[in-house]
Design a protein around this motif. Sequence first.
Motif, PDB file in Angstrom:
ATOM      1  N   LEU A  44       0.827  -1.203   0.000  1.00 64.83           N
ATOM      2  CA  LEU A  44       0.000   0.000   0.000  1.00 64.83           C
ATOM      3  C   LEU A  44       0.864   1.256   0.000  1.00 64.83           C
ATOM      4  CD1 LEU A  44      -2.879   1.310   0.394  1.00 64.83           C
ATOM      5  CD2 LEU A  44      -2.423   1.148   2.864  1.00 64.83           C
ATOM      6  N   VAL A  45       1.848   1.286   0.878  1.00 64.20           N
ATOM      7  CA  VAL A  45       2.732   2.453   0.980  1.00 64.20           C
ATOM      8  C   VAL A  45       3.578   2.609  -0.286  1.00 64.20           C
ATOM      9  CG1 VAL A  45       4.640   3.459   2.278  1.00 64.20           C
ATOM     10  CG2 VAL A  45       2.775   2.319   3.497  1.00 64.20           C
ATOM     11  N   GLU A  46       4.070   1.494  -0.816  1.00 62.25           N
ATOM     12  CA  GLU A  46       4.868   1.564  -2.039  1.00 62.25           C
ATOM     13  C   GLU A  46       4.038   2.024  -3.224  1.00 62.25           C
ATOM     14  OE1 GLU A  46       6.645  -2.295  -2.366  1.00 62.25           O
ATOM     15  OE2 GLU A  46       8.302  -1.764  -1.019  1.00 62.25           O
ATOM     16  N   ASN A  47       2.805   1.558  -3.314  1.00 64.24           N
ATOM     17  CA  ASN A  47       1.936   1.998  -4.402  1.00 64.24           C
ATOM     18  C   ASN A  47       1.677   3.500  -4.323  1.00 64.24           C
ATOM     19  OD1 ASN A  47       1.704  -0.547  -5.498  1.00 64.24           O
ATOM     20  ND2 ASN A  47      -0.246  -1.017  -4.501  1.00 64.24           N
ATOM     21  N   TRP A  48       1.505   4.027  -3.114  1.00 67.04           N
ATOM     22  CA  TRP A  48       1.313   5.473  -2.945  1.00 67.04           C
ATOM     23  C   TRP A  48       2.448   6.236  -3.611  1.00 67.04           C
ATOM     24  CZ3 TRP A  48       3.440   9.977  -1.559  1.00 67.04           C
ATOM     25  CH2 TRP A  48       2.606  11.035  -1.157  1.00 67.04           C
ATOM     26  N   ALA A  49       3.678   5.857  -3.306  1.00 68.22           N
ATOM     27  CA  ALA A  49       4.830   6.594  -3.823  1.00 68.22           C
ATOM     28  C   ALA A  49       4.993   6.424  -5.330  1.00 68.22           C
ATOM     29  CB  ALA A  49       6.101   6.142  -3.101  1.00 68.22           C
ATOM     30  N   VAL A  50       4.875   5.193  -5.814  1.00 73.13           N
ATOM     31  CA  VAL A  50       5.098   4.934  -7.238  1.00 73.13           C
ATOM     32  C   VAL A  50       4.026   5.598  -8.088  1.00 73.13           C
ATOM     33  CG1 VAL A  50       5.176   3.146  -9.017  1.00 73.13           C
ATOM     34  CG2 VAL A  50       6.390   2.804  -6.850  1.00 73.13           C
ATOM     35  N   TRP A  51       2.765   5.416  -7.714  1.00 70.16           N
ATOM     36  CA  TRP A  51       1.677   5.937  -8.542  1.00 70.16           C
ATOM     37  C   TRP A  51       1.576   7.450  -8.460  1.00 70.16           C
ATOM     38  CZ3 TRP A  51      -2.188   1.662  -6.618  1.00 70.16           C
ATOM     39  CH2 TRP A  51      -1.843   0.440  -7.252  1.00 70.16           C
ATOM     40  N   ARG A  52       1.834   8.033  -7.300  1.00 69.98           N
ATOM     41  CA  ARG A  52       1.792   9.487  -7.177  1.00 69.98           C
ATOM     42  C   ARG A  52       2.905  10.132  -8.008  1.00 69.98           C
ATOM     43  NH1 ARG A  52       4.546  13.973  -6.762  1.00 69.98           N
ATOM     44  NH2 ARG A  52       3.351  15.675  -5.860  1.00 69.98           N
ATOM     45  N   ASP A  53       4.122   9.603  -7.896  1.00 65.89           N
ATOM     46  CA  ASP A  53       5.244  10.214  -8.600  1.00 65.89           C
ATOM     47  C   ASP A  53       5.168   9.998 -10.108  1.00 65.89           C
ATOM     48  OD1 ASP A  53       6.092  10.978  -6.127  1.00 65.89           O
ATOM     49  OD2 ASP A  53       7.930   9.780  -6.108  1.00 65.89           O
ATOM     50  N   ALA A  54       4.509   8.915 -10.525  1.00 66.90           N
ATOM     51  CA  ALA A  54       4.350   8.633 -11.949  1.00 66.90           C
ATOM     52  C   ALA A  54       3.170   9.380 -12.567  1.00 66.90           C
ATOM     53  CB  ALA A  54       4.173   7.134 -12.168  1.00 66.90           C
ATOM     54  N   GLY A  55       2.357  10.028 -11.737  1.00 69.51           N
ATOM     55  CA  GLY A  55       1.169  10.700 -12.254  1.00 69.51           C
ATOM     56  C   GLY A  55       0.067   9.733 -12.644  1.00 69.51           C
ATOM     57  N   ASP A  56       0.036   8.559 -11.999  1.00 71.14           N
ATOM     58  CA  ASP A  56      -0.997   7.560 -12.281  1.00 71.14           C
ATOM     59  C   ASP A  56      -2.157   7.822 -11.317  1.00 71.14           C
ATOM     60  OD1 ASP A  56      -2.530   5.331 -12.791  1.00 71.14           O
ATOM     61  OD2 ASP A  56      -0.846   3.922 -12.767  1.00 71.14           O
ATOM     62  N   TRP A  57      -2.924   8.857 -11.616  1.00 77.54           N
ATOM     63  CA  TRP A  57      -3.888   9.386 -10.652  1.00 77.54           C
ATOM     64  C   TRP A  57      -5.049   8.456 -10.364  1.00 77.54           C
ATOM     65  CZ3 TRP A  57      -0.940  12.588  -8.580  1.00 77.54           C
ATOM     66  CH2 TRP A  57      -0.066  13.385  -9.338  1.00 77.54           C
ATOM     67  N   GLU A  58      -5.479   7.681 -11.358  1.00 82.80           N
ATOM     68  CA  GLU A  58      -6.601   6.769 -11.134  1.00 82.80           C
ATOM     69  C   GLU A  58      -6.223   5.700 -10.112  1.00 82.80           C
ATOM     70  OE1 GLU A  58      -9.597   3.765 -13.604  1.00 82.80           O
ATOM     71  OE2 GLU A  58      -8.258   5.132 -14.694  1.00 82.80           O
ATOM     72  N   ARG A  59      -5.058   5.090 -10.278  1.00 78.80           N
ATOM     73  CA  ARG A  59      -4.643   4.066  -9.323  1.00 78.80           C
ATOM     74  C   ARG A  59      -4.221   4.708  -7.999  1.00 78.80           C
ATOM     75  NH1 ARG A  59      -0.987  -0.734 -11.623  1.00 78.80           N
ATOM     76  NH2 ARG A  59       0.262   0.934 -12.589  1.00 78.80           N
ATOM     77  N   PHE A  60      -3.656   5.909  -8.062  1.00 77.95           N
ATOM     78  CA  PHE A  60      -3.278   6.604  -6.831  1.00 77.95           C
ATOM     79  C   PHE A  60      -4.495   6.833  -5.935  1.00 77.95           C
ATOM     80  CE2 PHE A  60      -2.168  10.778  -4.711  1.00 77.95           C
ATOM     81  CZ  PHE A  60      -1.274  10.227  -3.797  1.00 77.95           C
ATOM     82  N   ALA A  61      -5.616   7.161  -6.537  1.00 81.19           N
ATOM     83  CA  ALA A  61      -6.843   7.373  -5.762  1.00 81.19           C
ATOM     84  C   ALA A  61      -7.250   6.104  -5.024  1.00 81.19           C
ATOM     85  CB  ALA A  61      -7.970   7.838  -6.679  1.00 81.19           C
ATOM     86  N   GLY A  62      -6.865   4.943  -5.542  1.00 77.40           N
ATOM     87  CA  GLY A  62      -7.263   3.683  -4.949  1.00 77.40           C
ATOM     88  C   GLY A  62      -6.550   3.319  -3.668  1.00 77.40           C
ATOM     89  N   VAL A  63      -5.485   4.033  -3.312  1.00 75.86           N
ATOM     90  CA  VAL A  63      -4.780   3.704  -2.062  1.00 75.86           C
ATOM     91  C   VAL A  63      -5.446   4.364  -0.863  1.00 75.86           C
ATOM     92  CG1 VAL A  63      -2.605   3.509  -3.323  1.00 75.86           C
ATOM     93  CG2 VAL A  63      -3.107   5.630  -2.077  1.00 75.86           C
ATOM     94  N   TRP A  64      -6.376   5.296  -1.123  1.00 78.36           N
ATOM     95  CA  TRP A  64      -6.982   6.084  -0.049  1.00 78.36           C
ATOM     96  C   TRP A  64      -8.316   5.514   0.395  1.00 78.36           C
ATOM     97  CZ3 TRP A  64      -4.221   9.852   2.220  1.00 78.36           C
ATOM     98  CH2 TRP A  64      -3.161  10.417   1.505  1.00 78.36           C
ATOM     99  N   ASP A  65      -8.579   5.590   1.677  1.00 77.37           N
ATOM    100  CA  ASP A  65      -9.890   5.336   2.241  1.00 77.37           C
ATOM    101  C   ASP A  65     -10.856   6.431   1.768  1.00 77.37           C
ATOM    102  OD1 ASP A  65     -11.316   3.794   4.672  1.00 77.37           O
ATOM    103  OD2 ASP A  65     -11.813   5.927   4.828  1.00 77.37           O
TER     104      ASP A  65
END
Length: 208
Positions: free
Chosen positions: A14-35
Amino acid sequence: MPMSDEDRVALRELVENWAVWRDAGDWERFAGVWDADGWMTATWFQGPAADFIAASKAGFENGVSILHFLGGHSSDVAGDRAIAQTKMTISQRASVDGVEVDVVCTGRFYDFCRRGDAGWAIVRRQPIYEKDRLDVVDPAATLELDRELLDRFPVGYRHLGYVQTKAGFTVKTGLPGLTGEAVERLYDEGAKWLAGSSTPGDLQREGS
């Protein structure tokens, strides 16, 4: 607190996905790490996760360069709640008074997490800012800092706060560092979250 191997792997992912997707600009998947009730506090932003995603996307599209790198990780789990701590660095490149610089801040992501039907998600993220430094990109360049502005910020993120202020951000003071009242309050809020508190700390205060 004991935790299963499945929880350990899932929280780290979960934490790794936050960093990778946020920094890559993968906003759709980035939204999925949040409650659904996700909340983000940073030097330059305090508010709901949805607003943080929108602000991060706007900055990304306008050339704001803020990247993250992760290190060691530890989690405490109580039922469907967890506190995850992850060593990290925040790296930002920007221009300060016409001089290109890199600022690097070392600390921890302190995450209040909850398990729902779709798995673990971040309910609140509060970085802990331990120390930072500022370097000019061109070794031949010189930069004179405004000492009054630099001293406005806690030692853990004084250079990061300086650069972000110069870039036009409004930087919050009083955020948790390695020691002090703010981080002790955060640890207390984390303990209460694991014990079943109705909210992950005083978010109204964090947003002020």
